[in-house]
Design a protein around this motif. Sequence first.
Motif, short mmCIF file in Angstrom:
data_model
loop_
_atom_site.label_atom_id
_atom_site.label_comp_id
_atom_site.label_asym_id
_atom_site.label_seq_id
_atom_site.Cartn_x
_atom_site.Cartn_y
_atom_site.Cartn_z
N PRO A 85 35.34 27.91 48.04
CA PRO A 85 36.72 27.97 47.76
C PRO A 85 36.86 27.15 46.18
N SER A 86 36.08 26.31 45.93
CA SER A 86 35.98 25.50 44.66
C SER A 86 35.56 26.22 43.44
N MET A 87 35.11 27.44 43.61
CA MET A 87 34.46 27.97 42.61
C MET A 87 35.34 28.31 41.59
N ARG A 88 35.29 28.44 40.32
CA ARG A 88 35.88 28.59 39.15
C ARG A 88 35.54 29.99 38.76
N ILE A 89 36.53 30.71 38.71
CA ILE A 89 36.43 32.24 38.17
C ILE A 89 36.98 32.81 37.15
N VAL A 90 36.43 33.37 36.12
CA VAL A 90 36.94 33.97 35.04
C VAL A 90 36.73 35.36 34.73
N MET A 91 37.88 36.29 34.96
CA MET A 91 37.76 37.79 34.86
C MET A 91 37.99 38.52 33.58
N LEU A 92 37.20 39.40 33.25
CA LEU A 92 37.33 40.11 32.12
C LEU A 92 38.08 41.66 32.16
N THR A 93 38.83 42.08 31.52
CA THR A 93 39.35 43.16 31.80
C THR A 93 39.44 44.12 30.48
N GLY A 94 39.30 45.45 30.37
CA GLY A 94 39.62 46.30 29.24
C GLY A 94 40.87 46.96 29.37
N ASP A 95 41.22 46.92 30.58
CA ASP A 95 42.63 47.57 30.91
C ASP A 95 43.43 46.86 31.83
N PRO A 96 44.41 45.84 31.38
CA PRO A 96 45.07 44.83 32.09
C PRO A 96 46.31 45.41 32.60
N THR A 97 46.73 45.00 33.73
CA THR A 97 48.11 45.38 34.25
C THR A 97 48.50 44.03 34.78
N SER A 98 50.11 43.82 34.88
CA SER A 98 50.70 42.76 35.30
C SER A 98 50.37 42.48 36.79
N GLN A 99 50.16 43.57 37.50
CA GLN A 99 49.94 43.56 38.81
C GLN A 99 48.22 42.93 39.27
N ALA A 100 47.65 43.28 38.36
CA ALA A 100 45.98 42.47 38.70
C ALA A 100 46.25 41.25 38.27
N MET A 101 46.90 40.80 37.17
CA MET A 101 46.90 39.47 36.77
C MET A 101 47.66 38.64 37.79
N GLN A 102 48.66 39.29 38.18
CA GLN A 102 49.55 38.34 39.23
C GLN A 102 48.56 38.24 40.57
N ARG A 103 47.91 39.21 40.85
CA ARG A 103 47.01 39.13 42.24
C ARG A 103 45.88 38.00 41.77
N ALA A 104 45.28 38.30 40.67
CA ALA A 104 44.17 37.17 40.35
C ALA A 104 44.80 35.77 40.41
N ALA A 105 45.77 35.78 39.96
CA ALA A 105 46.49 34.32 39.94
C ALA A 105 46.70 33.80 41.59
N SER A 106 47.23 34.74 42.25
CA SER A 106 47.46 34.45 43.81
C SER A 106 46.21 34.17 44.51
N LEU A 107 45.13 34.68 44.02
CA LEU A 107 43.86 34.72 44.81
C LEU A 107 43.10 33.20 44.54
N GLY A 108 43.57 32.78 43.09
CA GLY A 108 42.71 31.52 42.88
C GLY A 108 41.93 31.55 41.66
N VAL A 109 41.85 32.86 41.00
CA VAL A 109 41.07 32.93 39.77
C VAL A 109 41.72 32.23 38.77
N CYS A 110 40.62 31.53 37.75
CA CYS A 110 41.04 30.59 36.84
C CYS A 110 41.55 31.07 35.47
N GLY A 111 41.03 32.24 35.11
CA GLY A 111 41.21 32.80 33.99
C GLY A 111 41.09 34.30 33.93
N PHE A 112 42.05 34.78 33.11
CA PHE A 112 42.04 36.33 32.95
C PHE A 112 41.98 36.78 31.52
N LEU A 113 40.88 37.32 30.98
CA LEU A 113 40.86 37.56 29.54
C LEU A 113 40.51 38.69 29.10
N PRO A 114 40.68 39.20 27.87
CA PRO A 114 40.06 40.61 27.51
C PRO A 114 38.97 40.90 27.40
#
Length: 223
Positions: A85-114
């Motif tokens: 639960p305390s893991m820090r996760i940064v996600m990379l994407t080449g095809d961002p969507t607002s839905q993916a970003m919102q879900r990432a935030a709700s899960l506890g992902v710490c960063g969302f970058l291109p």
Amino acid sequence: MNSVAGDEGIAVSRIVVIDDHATFADLLSGALNREVDLRCIGTANTLEAGVALCIKDEPDLVVIDYRLPDGDGLQGAERILRALPSMRIVMLTGDPTSQAMQRAASLGVCGFLPKDGALSILLDVLRTVRQGEFIVGPALISELLKPRQLEVSMNPGLTARELEVLQLMSQGFDVTANARTLAISAHTCRGYVKSILSKLDAHSQLEAVATANRLGLVGAVGQ
């Protein structure tokens, strides 16, 4: 956390890279290992292998691609955070969507970058990201705030100063930068952010920005 001491007692963050493009994973691993305070302790090219590696080695940080051959990075993040639960996760994407970003935030992902963003920005995020934060690349914020046919509601009780803070949040600036812009203390600015999250019933700054956009409280970046 399992950070280890490197040369001259510098704390070194242990990182796992999960990406289906082996060349990209190897290049990122090499870049991390050239930094004195970052170290890649392993790479994986599938969701299953990545989750297993994280659970086995318990790194400090995970860099994971949004798209993987046997699932998406959000599924991987959810499984990793369920086990660690305390893991820090940064996600990379080449095809961002607002839905993916919102879900990432709700899960506890710490960063969302291109995925095609600057290496220097990724390294800065890896050095500064904290559990409970959600850092989004400015280019992805712009994508999130593109005009959509969304229902517009009235201001849910936000003060003029809270709206100012919200507008700065929507542009991707952190609390320290926002406080400096508004000539207030970082502590005071955090108080405004907390109030904004409460009034918008959001669990993260990204969720607050997405809700504010839906309610017509902020405009797209660059307007």
